[in-house]
Design a protein around this motif. Structure first.
Motif, mmCIF file in Angstrom:
data_model
loop_
_atom_site.group_PDB
_atom_site.id
_atom_site.type_symbol
_atom_site.label_atom_id
_atom_site.label_comp_id
_atom_site.label_asym_id
_atom_site.label_seq_id
_atom_site.Cartn_x
_atom_site.Cartn_y
_atom_site.Cartn_z
ATOM 1 N N GLY A 109 0.341 -0.856 -0.205
ATOM 2 C CA GLY A 109 0.176 0.037 0.146
ATOM 3 C C GLY A 109 0.732 1.098 -0.596
ATOM 4 N N LEU A 110 2.072 1.441 0.663
ATOM 5 C CA LEU A 110 2.836 2.534 0.903
ATOM 6 C C LEU A 110 3.920 2.794 -0.451
ATOM 7 N N LEU A 111 4.492 1.283 -1.657
ATOM 8 C CA LEU A 111 4.782 1.492 -2.318
ATOM 9 C C LEU A 111 4.650 1.253 -3.577
ATOM 10 N N ASN A 112 3.416 1.821 -3.319
ATOM 11 C CA ASN A 112 2.052 1.393 -4.650
ATOM 12 C C ASN A 112 1.580 3.142 -4.795
ATOM 13 N N ASP A 113 2.202 3.905 -4.109
ATOM 14 C CA ASP A 113 1.705 5.295 -4.691
ATOM 15 C C ASP A 113 2.714 6.250 -5.777
ATOM 16 N N GLY A 114 3.647 5.105 -6.397
ATOM 17 C CA GLY A 114 3.669 5.946 -7.399
ATOM 18 C C GLY A 114 5.300 6.940 -7.368
ATOM 19 N N ARG A 115 5.442 6.875 -6.266
ATOM 20 C CA ARG A 115 7.056 7.968 -5.711
ATOM 21 C C ARG A 115 7.817 6.343 -5.753
ATOM 22 N N ARG A 126 4.117 -8.726 -8.282
ATOM 23 C CA ARG A 126 2.948 -10.396 -8.996
ATOM 24 C C ARG A 126 1.742 -8.275 -9.652
ATOM 25 N N GLN A 127 0.866 -8.732 -10.045
ATOM 26 C CA GLN A 127 0.328 -7.161 -10.056
ATOM 27 C C GLN A 127 -1.142 -7.758 -10.292
ATOM 28 N N ASP A 128 -2.350 -6.796 -10.045
ATOM 29 C CA ASP A 128 -3.638 -7.418 -9.920
ATOM 30 C C ASP A 128 -3.573 -6.812 -11.463
ATOM 31 N N ALA A 129 -3.892 -7.510 -12.641
ATOM 32 C CA ALA A 129 -4.466 -7.108 -13.691
ATOM 33 C C ALA A 129 -5.452 -6.834 -13.973
ATOM 34 N N LYS A 130 -6.717 -6.527 -13.021
ATOM 35 C CA LYS A 130 -7.998 -5.718 -13.397
ATOM 36 C C LYS A 130 -8.081 -4.600 -12.465
ATOM 37 N N SER A 131 -7.084 -3.953 -11.799
ATOM 38 C CA SER A 131 -6.636 -2.558 -11.320
ATOM 39 C C SER A 131 -5.367 -2.061 -12.140
ATOM 40 N N LYS A 132 -5.754 -0.618 -11.586
ATOM 41 C CA LYS A 132 -5.195 0.255 -12.764
ATOM 42 C C LYS A 132 -4.136 0.444 -11.070
ATOM 43 N N GLN A 133 -4.729 0.876 -9.465
ATOM 44 C CA GLN A 133 -4.219 1.023 -8.757
ATOM 45 C C GLN A 133 -4.491 -0.012 -7.610
ATOM 46 N N VAL A 134 -3.235 -0.041 -6.722
ATOM 47 C CA VAL A 134 -3.619 -1.619 -5.574
ATOM 48 C C VAL A 134 -3.429 0.287 -4.488
ATOM 49 N N THR A 135 -4.366 -0.020 -3.413
ATOM 50 C CA THR A 135 -3.851 0.270 -2.426
ATOM 51 C C THR A 135 -4.000 -0.357 -0.888
ATOM 52 N N GLY A 136 -4.010 0.044 -0.148
ATOM 53 C CA GLY A 136 -3.414 -0.453 0.931
ATOM 54 C C GLY A 136 -2.848 0.098 2.447
ATOM 55 N N LYS A 137 -2.844 -0.192 3.190
ATOM 56 C CA LYS A 137 -1.469 -0.155 4.496
ATOM 57 C C LYS A 137 -1.480 -0.946 5.735
ATOM 58 N N LEU A 138 0.170 -0.334 5.448
ATOM 59 C CA LEU A 138 1.188 -1.189 6.511
ATOM 60 C C LEU A 138 0.275 -0.973 8.056
ATOM 61 N N THR A 139 -0.674 -2.623 8.501
ATOM 62 C CA THR A 139 -1.210 -2.304 9.936
ATOM 63 C C THR A 139 -0.507 -3.027 11.792
ATOM 64 N N VAL A 140 0.500 -3.439 10.983
ATOM 65 C CA VAL A 140 1.565 -4.042 12.462
ATOM 66 C C VAL A 140 2.815 -3.779 11.919
ATOM 67 N N HIS A 182 16.626 -12.193 16.848
ATOM 68 C CA HIS A 182 15.489 -11.371 16.589
ATOM 69 C C HIS A 182 14.220 -11.513 16.128
ATOM 70 N N ARG A 183 13.302 -10.510 16.493
ATOM 71 C CA ARG A 183 11.895 -11.143 15.872
ATOM 72 C C ARG A 183 11.766 -10.147 15.556
ATOM 73 N N LEU A 184 10.998 -10.184 13.988
ATOM 74 C CA LEU A 184 9.971 -9.192 13.144
ATOM 75 C C LEU A 184 8.431 -9.436 12.862
ATOM 76 N N THR A 185 7.199 -9.122 13.028
ATOM 77 C CA THR A 185 6.267 -8.934 12.264
ATOM 78 C C THR A 185 5.207 -7.736 12.064
ATOM 79 N N VAL A 186 5.925 -8.648 10.442
ATOM 80 C CA VAL A 186 4.928 -6.773 9.509
ATOM 81 C C VAL A 186 3.572 -7.472 9.311
ATOM 82 N N SER A 187 2.721 -7.086 9.245
ATOM 83 C CA SER A 187 0.940 -7.129 8.662
ATOM 84 C C SER A 187 0.263 -5.858 7.424
ATOM 85 N N GLY A 188 -0.021 -5.960 6.950
ATOM 86 C CA GLY A 188 -0.606 -4.660 6.453
ATOM 87 C C GLY A 188 -1.613 -5.652 4.797
ATOM 88 N N TYR A 189 -2.642 -4.380 4.198
ATOM 89 C CA TYR A 189 -3.544 -5.301 3.835
ATOM 90 C C TYR A 189 -3.482 -4.188 1.927
#
Length: 546
Positions: free
Chosen positions: A310-316, A343-357, A383-390
């Motif tokens: 979701g962060l990386l898909n802002d075109g910047r 991997r791209q979503d062929a049926k979307s011009k932009q995929v939005t989202g957010k990092l939540t954890v 070391h431990r790391l957990t990341v989650s986003g949609y």
């Protein structure tokens, strides 16, 4: 004495410079693949000599060959060069003619030969700026050796569809002493057929930044991280804090961790594989025929960055940084080129989202030095790391959660002058990737374990002996809705015991050595088992079967 020997070997390896998320982190055999033909039966009927001579069996490994489809194929030569120095080979890749632009499989093969005297060297191959292959070389006999390496590179299909610049380098030094010219040929073989699910785009960083397509729904970074460069980082697992009397020091001891950051935030952690190159542990007689695991096919570490889509898909452009924890500040010796598979979503011009954890533990790294006639360094780290986003895709909201847990324990023992030097170490890298969207949640759990148990001693008459055991193990389980759908187990174990007289010309070394490699890969989709054994450079056993 030991210190001088080790540092001379350190000068030898000179660094130059899967699918999107593979279920099996190893060269996968097809189901019920038959065992490899027995080289021992075909070529090694004679008894081994009493000691190493001026020639030995060509290098080989017990790893499975890359399976090849029964389909029309086209071969393209990518590079053909002789490496004498640090001048890279530069050429042009042109896609194959007559096999279309969708392939069921693409197989890279490198054939090499070298004779005379030469250290082990590291090499890379870039096509269109994408690192598709990293390798190291065996050390030759005076009479000369040949060897080959194969790799499934189907995941780079996007790169192979277009004409590209090619760069290959195996940095080498040829002079009156080190006479071995490294002669290699690299080909790609393309097989027609239904294309598997492969990344839509293969990207590289531009000035340290990444710009993804705005409809990216799956993003995986792979990093070919290797510690080398003719210094102590070749033996990073043996380094000790400055206070301890040892030839290779690092402020925080031997713990290493490869980290990736997105815009300054920690996004992934991984354990580097403790590769032993073919001159390793001051004893090339251990590796002349059977190299240590991964030495010829250096695998990248992978990070699922989909929670950041979701962060990386802002075109910047976004800053991507890779660093290695534990390397002394200002010291060279690590290289970490990055490919990004999308991997791209062929049926979307932009995929939005957010990092939540984003949850990260404190990095634990403790090295305790105990002085005495036998010095000892005990290290515990983790070391431990957990990341989650949609991401909101054309087929609904998909949440990806990546959890990774790293752990390292080691006991390093040595005597004054390093005439005895020993390490017993274990590294664990446990990762769970859960994808929750339409339908039951899918999870892939990967438990990687690497071990090293080695001792080098320099005794009477300058007889140097190394006893070594290395293991590359992984267990992978895939579930859907909590029910297991696939699984695999990998166990690649190397053992060796070699002795020679140090500090004398080659013909006075009176070397003896035995080595074995047992490679086992089995599970719901693969079955492969092969055992190799050598004595004084002669293959004495080559058997397989499931």
């Amino acid at each position: 004495m030991r210190r001088r020997i080790v540092m001379s070997m350190l000068a030898g390896v000179t660094f130059m410079a899967s699918t999107l998320l593979a279920a099996v982190p190893a060269p996968a055999a097809e189901p019920h693949q038959p065992a490899a033909p027995s080289l021992a039966q075909a070529a090694e009927s004679a008894q081994p000599p009493s000691e190493f001579g001026t020639d030995w069996h060509d290098p080989l490994t017990a790893a499975p060959p890359v399976s090849r489809p029964d389909a029309k194929s086209c071969e393209v030569t990518v590079a053909e060069a002789q490496f004498r120095d640090f001048t890279p080979y530069k050429g042009t890749y042109t896609p194959p003619q007559g096999c279309g632009d969708r392939w069921s499989k693409v197989v890279l093969r490198m054939d090499g030969k070298v004779k005379g005297r030469q250290f082990d060297r590291l090499g890379h191959l870039h096509i269109g700026g994408v690192e598709v292959f990293r390798t190291s070389t065996p050390q030759p006999s005076p009479d000369g050796i040949t060897w080959s390496v194969e790799k499934d590179v189907t995941r780079y299909t996007d790169t192979f569809r277009h004409s590209q610049d090619v760069e290959m380098l195996i940095g080498n030094v040829v002079d009156d002493t080190y006479t071995g010219v490294i002669d290699v040929k690299v080909t790609l073989t393309f097989y027609e057929g239904k294309a598997p699910a492969v990344p839509d785009r293969v990207l590289t960083l531009q000035d340290g930044t990444l710009t993804t397509p705005r409809n990216s729904e799956r993003i995986v970074a792979e990093v070919y991280a290797t510690g080398s460069g003719g210094g102590c980082e070749e033996y990073w697992y043996l380094t000790v804090p400055d206070a301890a009397p040892y030839s290779c020091t690092a402020d925080d001891g031997p713990y290493r961790e490869v980290q990736i950051k997105v815009d300054g935030q920690l996004a992934g952690i991984a354990t580097p594989f403790p590769t032993v190159w073919t001159g390793g542990w001051s004893n090339p007689f251990l590796w002349y025929v059977i190299p240590g695991p991964r030495a010829f096919d250096i695998k990248p570490v992978e990070y699922d960055l989909t929670p950041y889509a979701g962060l990386l898909n802002d075109g910047r452009p976004h800053r991507i940084e890779v660093s290695v924890v534990g390397v002394p500040e200002g010291q060279t010796g690590w290289s970490a080129p990055v490919n990004v598979l999308v991997r791209q979503d062929a049926k979307s011009k932009q995929v939005t989202g957010k990092l939540t954890v984003h949850r990260v533990s404190d990095l634990v790294n403790s090295s305790r030095y105990t002085p005495g006639p036998e010095h000892r360094l005990d290290t515990e780290a983790g070391h431990r790391l957990t990341v989650s986003g949609y991401v909101d895709t054309s087929h609904g909201r998909v949440t990806t959660t990546v959890s990774r847990k790293l752990a390292n324990t080691s006991a390093h023992r040595w005597t004054d002058g390093e005439n005895m030097d020993a390490l017993k170490a274990t590294w664990r890298d446990d990762e769970t990737v859960t994808v929750d969207g339409r339908g039951p949640a899918k999870a892939t759990r990967t438990h990687r374990t690497y071990t090293m148990d080695g001792t080098t001693t320099l005794g009477a008459g300058d007889r140097l002996r190394t006893v070594m055991s290395l293991a590359d193990r992984a267990a992978v389980v895939e579930t859907r809705g909590g029910r297991r759908t696939a699984w695999s187990r990998l166990d690649d174990t190397y053992t060796g015991d070699a002795t020679y007289t140090a500090n004398v010309p080659r013909d006075q070394r009176h070397a003896v050595g035995t080595t074995t490699e047992h490679y086992r890969l089995y599970g719901s989709g693969a079955c492969y088992d092969r055992l190799l054994a050598t004595v004084q450079g002669v293959v004495t056993e080559d058997r397989g079967g499931c």
